[in-house]
Design a protein around this motif. Structure first.
Motif, PDB file in Angstrom:
ATOM      1  N   GLU A  85       0.832  -1.265   0.134  1.00 48.01           N
ATOM      2  CA  GLU A  85      -0.021  -0.187  -0.086  1.00 48.01           C
ATOM      3  C   GLU A  85       0.856   1.298   0.080  1.00 48.01           C
ATOM      4  OE1 GLU A  85      -2.543  -0.199   3.333  1.00 48.01           O
ATOM      5  OE2 GLU A  85      -3.863  -1.974   2.636  1.00 48.01           O
ATOM      6  N   HIS A  86       1.780   1.356   0.968  1.00 49.02           N
ATOM      7  CA  HIS A  86       3.135   2.640   0.876  1.00 49.02           C
ATOM      8  C   HIS A  86       3.717   2.679  -0.299  1.00 49.02           C
ATOM      9  CE1 HIS A  86       1.883   3.928   4.873  1.00 49.02           C
ATOM     10  NE2 HIS A  86       1.942   2.587   5.290  1.00 49.02           N
ATOM     11  N   HIS A  87       4.199   1.534  -0.908  1.00 46.52           N
ATOM     12  CA  HIS A  87       4.968   1.802  -2.170  1.00 46.52           C
ATOM     13  C   HIS A  87       4.056   2.048  -3.224  1.00 46.52           C
ATOM     14  CE1 HIS A  87       8.893   0.546  -0.770  1.00 46.52           C
ATOM     15  NE2 HIS A  87       8.382  -0.707  -0.468  1.00 46.52           N
ATOM     16  N   GLN A  88       2.781   1.453  -3.296  1.00 48.21           N
ATOM     17  CA  GLN A  88       1.899   2.276  -4.379  1.00 48.21           C
ATOM     18  C   GLN A  88       1.477   3.606  -3.999  1.00 48.21           C
ATOM     19  OE1 GLN A  88       0.583   0.016  -7.003  1.00 48.21           O
ATOM     20  NE2 GLN A  88       0.214   2.126  -7.694  1.00 48.21           N
ATOM     21  N   ALA A  89       1.309   4.235  -3.069  1.00 56.42           N
ATOM     22  CA  ALA A  89       1.062   5.403  -2.736  1.00 56.42           C
ATOM     23  C   ALA A  89       2.153   6.239  -3.103  1.00 56.42           C
ATOM     24  CB  ALA A  89       0.671   5.594  -1.263  1.00 56.42           C
ATOM     25  N   ALA A  90       3.293   5.949  -2.930  1.00 51.54           N
ATOM     26  CA  ALA A  90       4.464   6.603  -3.357  1.00 51.54           C
ATOM     27  C   ALA A  90       4.543   6.720  -5.005  1.00 51.54           C
ATOM     28  CB  ALA A  90       5.798   6.040  -2.777  1.00 51.54           C
ATOM     29  N   LEU A  91       4.242   5.642  -5.619  1.00 59.33           N
ATOM     30  CA  LEU A  91       4.400   5.442  -6.978  1.00 59.33           C
ATOM     31  C   LEU A  91       3.328   6.293  -7.670  1.00 59.33           C
ATOM     32  CD1 LEU A  91       5.570   3.803  -9.352  1.00 59.33           C
ATOM     33  CD2 LEU A  91       3.895   2.276  -9.040  1.00 59.33           C
ATOM     34  N   ASP A  92       1.986   6.491  -7.028  1.00 56.58           N
ATOM     35  CA  ASP A  92       1.088   7.265  -7.443  1.00 56.58           C
ATOM     36  C   ASP A  92       1.398   8.578  -7.363  1.00 56.58           C
ATOM     37  OD1 ASP A  92      -0.465   4.988  -8.124  1.00 56.58           O
ATOM     38  OD2 ASP A  92      -1.659   5.220  -6.293  1.00 56.58           O
ATOM     39  N   LEU A  93       2.168   8.984  -6.597  1.00 56.73           N
ATOM     40  CA  LEU A  93       2.539  10.548  -6.106  1.00 56.73           C
ATOM     41  C   LEU A  93       3.552  10.926  -7.140  1.00 56.73           C
ATOM     42  CD1 LEU A  93       2.349  10.667  -2.232  1.00 56.73           C
ATOM     43  CD2 LEU A  93       1.141  12.201  -3.764  1.00 56.73           C
ATOM     44  N   ARG A  94       4.578   9.982  -7.234  1.00 59.31           N
ATOM     45  CA  ARG A  94       5.615  10.333  -8.355  1.00 59.31           C
ATOM     46  C   ARG A  94       5.468  10.246  -9.556  1.00 59.31           C
ATOM     47  NH1 ARG A  94       9.676   6.590  -4.374  1.00 59.31           N
ATOM     48  NH2 ARG A  94      10.733   8.517  -3.210  1.00 59.31           N
ATOM     49  N   THR A  95       4.474   9.438 -10.080  1.00 61.73           N
ATOM     50  CA  THR A  95       3.937   9.488 -11.169  1.00 61.73           C
ATOM     51  C   THR A  95       3.263  10.682 -11.736  1.00 61.73           C
ATOM     52  OG1 THR A  95       3.524   7.052 -11.316  1.00 61.73           O
ATOM     53  CG2 THR A  95       2.413   8.273 -13.130  1.00 61.73           C
TER      54      THR A  95
ATOM     55  N   ASN B  25      10.702  -0.533  -8.060  1.00 64.24           N
ATOM     56  CA  ASN B  25      11.425  -1.522  -7.517  1.00 64.24           C
ATOM     57  C   ASN B  25      10.931  -2.140  -6.244  1.00 64.24           C
ATOM     58  OD1 ASN B  25      14.413  -2.828  -7.727  1.00 64.24           O
ATOM     59  ND2 ASN B  25      14.172  -1.946  -5.692  1.00 64.24           N
ATOM     60  N   GLY B  26      10.536  -1.245  -5.491  1.00 63.87           N
ATOM     61  CA  GLY B  26      10.046  -1.645  -3.981  1.00 63.87           C
ATOM     62  C   GLY B  26       8.594  -2.344  -3.956  1.00 63.87           C
ATOM     63  N   LEU B  27       7.953  -2.175  -5.051  1.00 61.22           N
ATOM     64  CA  LEU B  27       6.588  -3.039  -5.234  1.00 61.22           C
ATOM     65  C   LEU B  27       7.237  -4.336  -5.766  1.00 61.22           C
ATOM     66  CD1 LEU B  27       4.061  -0.782  -6.876  1.00 61.22           C
ATOM     67  CD2 LEU B  27       3.704  -2.068  -4.499  1.00 61.22           C
ATOM     68  N   GLY B  28       8.129  -4.297  -6.656  1.00 60.08           N
ATOM     69  CA  GLY B  28       8.453  -5.692  -7.196  1.00 60.08           C
ATOM     70  C   GLY B  28       9.204  -6.416  -6.202  1.00 60.08           C
TER      71      GLY B  28
END
Length: 808
Positions: A537-547, A560-563
């Protein structure tokens, strides 16, 4: 970071541990859960890990006077070391503030410490400090670490921590000193559960529940007698003054309410002013009582006397020392170093050291080690009160900001010395604001040692910065600590709380980049503590913000973290998708260091999917980038281990040994032990496949010892599986069954389906060889149920093999 250490090779990492020496038939262990003593198996002697013996008592109190009757009473209560039926398990020393409870407890602990060969634990619970008292869960984390439990192995819940703590103390003779307890709830979770250990508690309150329910015997500490009070003053001034009238000494003691804290401060002032007659000093002290308001206390006379002595001593300080004293009352943490104190005032550390020495000489602060100091809680309260009276709100805020900035920049310097993979999060212009008192760290050891000392202060600084509106520092500090926390693999409670506080601060700032950093940090904390759903959940939230921000490097890091989270779940297709996303971004936008790491992570996915040639290409590409860019040597271990594994599985044993030799040459004592454990595990697997069974057992056991030292529970399971497979090859089937069963127990809590399915397959093979077809069928059936959700080639091949064995 990824790859071999957190989840790559066959013997992949995990959390938890058994703190014992295991070596063979483990039947009794399986029933006991925790292991105590030695269990022997057929094969070489195990590698033995050093079991720490905590010695946490502060130095004995110098110039201790009186309390002869109280010491005798306490020793009588505790005589014979707490043997059942002969002595009490706990003594409770109560009394008013400043009466000398801590000094008495420390003196008692030093006198009886030799009766407790398993060590002494000491903690100041800070029940009466101006900041928050220490929660039992935080104390248990510290105690468990002192008892040899690695940070990742410390349970999350306070009840589980207390259970483990009691288990580790069972059968031991240990002294536990709990100083400054405010409530029964602070104390009860910290009590040993069996006889043999003794607890000494100090408190201003009666804590009657400890006596009623827990068997404590209370000693209420009264004031020193007039004779003892006079003796204390005389002893402290003997080398500096002569000819003082005994009656005047008694009068001075009376004005100090015969409280040791006040008496020592008054005696020090008398000692440093030998030219002033004692009646003059006494008159000054008497006059001082009209200049301030009384502290809130159950006994106003005693409180008035204590505060009178504080004010009397404080008002004679030179202005720079007085300013330092009151600003130290604003320091967020429980103790402080010379440079941190200098940051509060904006002074040079050398000048500050001289002023701190002056304050310590006046007994207004207490030295706790080399260039470190702390307050008595009453003096901290007084200093804080003076800061609010004499400093403007703007000046107080500026002092806090200077101190917080010093901690931030010093942490950044420690980060740079500890590793180079995680860059600074501070903007380039921040270098111009770097405090001059920031120390230089030349080695990772120095950086880690500083972090160990400052751990509690760093958490307090983050909290205080958030409360004071210093939101940038409130998120920058946990983000800067990210690399250090990963390298040390410890302090998960503090790491998690800092990151949560930082995320809230970033949200207040509406800073989406900072929010993404905090989400990624929380994702790493959750991944390393095996909370994989929260990590995703946290890595996805970070990914959404950075995208949304177009932050390419950040998107690569979050992908990479999600992977890695998917890899730990054995969701290989999803892991590959995320890692390929990260690789594409890294190749276009950099940095090369992340490209190399992502390639290695993809190599492990390819290996797990059975694509050995592709895995080999990824590993060589990763290693080439790391060498070309001069990456930290520990980063190069991952691809070398993957290459060693691939060579072993294709029968190229000499090549595998060469890769392992290169990896071993890169290991360093400054690295987390997980790297050495990963190398040892692959060495053991190679020796096993070469039929060097005795050497394989030694290597597996060395690996288990390292995995246990870092709390790598899954790594322990893999080591036990390796021992089991080696024992089966030797024909030692009962031992093989025992060790596979131990591995299975670890893998059930928390559930790790892929690893458990493989373990049950090995266990069923050993049960078949041992003539137990019913047990074998049961394990194969369970393994097949676990494999249902895994479509990859390795899982498919294992499923077909088990199905064939069941139908035969």
């Amino acid at each position: 970071m990824g790859g071999a250490v957190p989840g790559g090779p066959e013997e992949e990492a995990g959390r938890g541990g058994v703190w014992s020496h295991l070596s063979g038939s483990a039947r009794d262990v399986l029933q006991a859960g925790q292991v105590h003593g030695d269990v022997h198996f057929h094969g070489p002697a195990p590698v033995r890990a050093e079991v720490p013996v905590p010695r946490q008592l502060p130095a004995d109190v110098s110039g201790f006077v009186g309390r002869t009757a109280e010491l005798a009473e306490l020793e009588a209560l505790l005589r014979n070391g707490g043997q059942p039926g002969e002595a009490v398990p706990m003594v409770l020393i109560t009394g008013t503030a400043g009466v000398g409870k801590t000094s008495l407890a420390i003196r008692l602990a030093h006198r009886i410490g030799g009766r407790y060969p398993d060590g002494q634990l000491f903690i100041n619970l800070r029940g009466y400090d101006v900041g928050p008292a220490l929660a039992p869960a935080a104390v248990l984390e510290r105690f468990l670490r002192a008892l040899g439990v690695p940070g990742p192995a410390v349970p999350d819940g306070p009840e589980e921590r207390a259970e483990l703590y009691r288990s580790l103390l069972a059968g031991k003779r240990m002294l536990v000193v709990l100083d400054n307890a405010a409530t029964v709830g602070q104390v009860r979770p910290l009590l040993p559960g069996t006889a043999g250990c003794v607890t000494v508690v100090t408190s201003r309150h009666r804590l009657s529940g400890l006596a009623v329910r827990d068997g404590a015997r209370r000693l209420t500490l009264g004031l020193l007698s007039e004779e003892e009070s006079a003796d204390l003053i005389t002893a402290a001034t003997r080398s500096y003054r002569t000819g003082d009238d005994p009656g005047q000494i008694t009068e001075l003691a009376r004005l100090c309410a015969r409280l040791p804290l006040a008496l020592r401060i008054a005696a020090e002032r008398a000692a440093t002013r030998p030219q002033l007659a004692l009646p003059r000093l006494t008159a000054q002290l008497r006059d001082e009582s009209t200049l301030w308001e009384a502290l809130s206390s159950p006994d106003e006379d005693e409180a008035d006397a204590v505060r009178t002595v504080f004010a009397w001593s404080y008002r004679t300080l030179p202005p720079p020392a007085a300013r330092l004293f009151r600003l130290l009352g604003l320091h967020p943490g429980p103790d402080f170093s010379v440079p941190a104190a200098a940051a509060l005032t904006g002074q040079d550390p050398r000048q500050t050291y001289a002023l701190l020495d002056l304050l310590a000489g006046a007994h207004l602060i207490q030295p706790t080690g080399a260039d470190r100091y702390q307050f008595h809680d009453l003096l901290r309260a007084y200093a804080t009160d003076q800061a609010h009276q004499e400093e403007t709100p703007e000046d107080r805020h500026a002092a806090l900001e200077r101190a917080a900035a010093w901690y931030l920049h010093t942490t950044d310097a420690a980060r740079a010395a500890a590793q180079s993979y995680y860059p600074s999060v501070l903007p380039a212009e921040a270098e111009r604001a770097r405090p001059k008192s920031v120390p230089a760290f030349t080695t990772p050891q120095e950086a880690f040692a500083w972090h160990e000392y400052e751990q509690a202060n760093l958490l307090a600084v983050v909290r205080t910065a958030a409360q004071a509106g210093l939101d940038e520092i409130a998120w920058q500090l946990p983000a800067t600590l990210h690399g250090i926390h990963i390298a040390r693999g410890a302090f998960f409670d503090d790491w998690r709380e800092m990151a949560r506080t930082g995320l809230e601060a970033a949200r207040r700032l509406a800073d989406r980049r900072a929010q993404a950093l905090m989400h990624d940090t929380l994702g790493m904390v959750c991944k390393d503590s095996r909370r994989l759903a929260q990590a995703a959940e946290h890595h996805q939230a970070a990914l959404d913000l950075r995208t949304a921000l177009g932050d390419f490097a950040g998107v690569a890091a979050s992908a990479n973290g999600l992977g890695l989270v998917h890899q730990l779940r054995h969701e290989l297709a999803d892991a590959r998708t995320r890692l390929e996303q990260a690789l594409a971004i890294c190749r276009e936008h950099g940095p090369p260091s992340r490209t190399g790491v992502t390639l290695c992570n993809l190599g492990y996915i390819a290996w797990e999917l059975g694509e050995l040639r592709q895995a080999t290409r990824y590993a060589h590409q990763s290693l080439h980038i790391h060498r070309r860019t001069g990456a930290d040597s520990y980063v190069r271990i991952d691809p070398l281990l993957l290459l060693a594994r691939l060579a072993r599985e294709t029968g190229h044993y000499t090549q595998a040994a060469n890769y392992l030799g290169d990896a071993t040459a890169l290991t360093d004592r400054t690295f987390p032990p997980a790297f050495e454990a990963a190398v040892r595990l692959e060495q053991a697997a190679l020796l096993r496949e070469q039929n060097h069974h005795d050497q394989a057992l030694e290597a597996y056991w060395a690996c288990e010892t390292l995995q246990r030292s870092i709390g790598d529970r899954l790594g322990q399971a893999k080591a036990y599986n390796g021992i089991g497979r080696t024992q089966r090859a030797l024909g030692h089937l009962p031992e093989a069954i025992d060790f596979h069963t131990m591995a299975a127990r670890i893998l059930r809590d928390p559930p790790q389906p892929w690893e458990l399915a493989q373990t049950l397959a090995h266990l069923s093979d050993a049960q078949t060889d041992h003539g137990r077809p019913g047990h074998a069928r049961q394990h194969r059936t369970e393994a097949l149920a676990l494999l249902t959700g895994f479509p990859d080639p390795r899982a498919t091949a294992l499923r077909r093999r088990l199905e064939g064995l069941i139908t035969d």
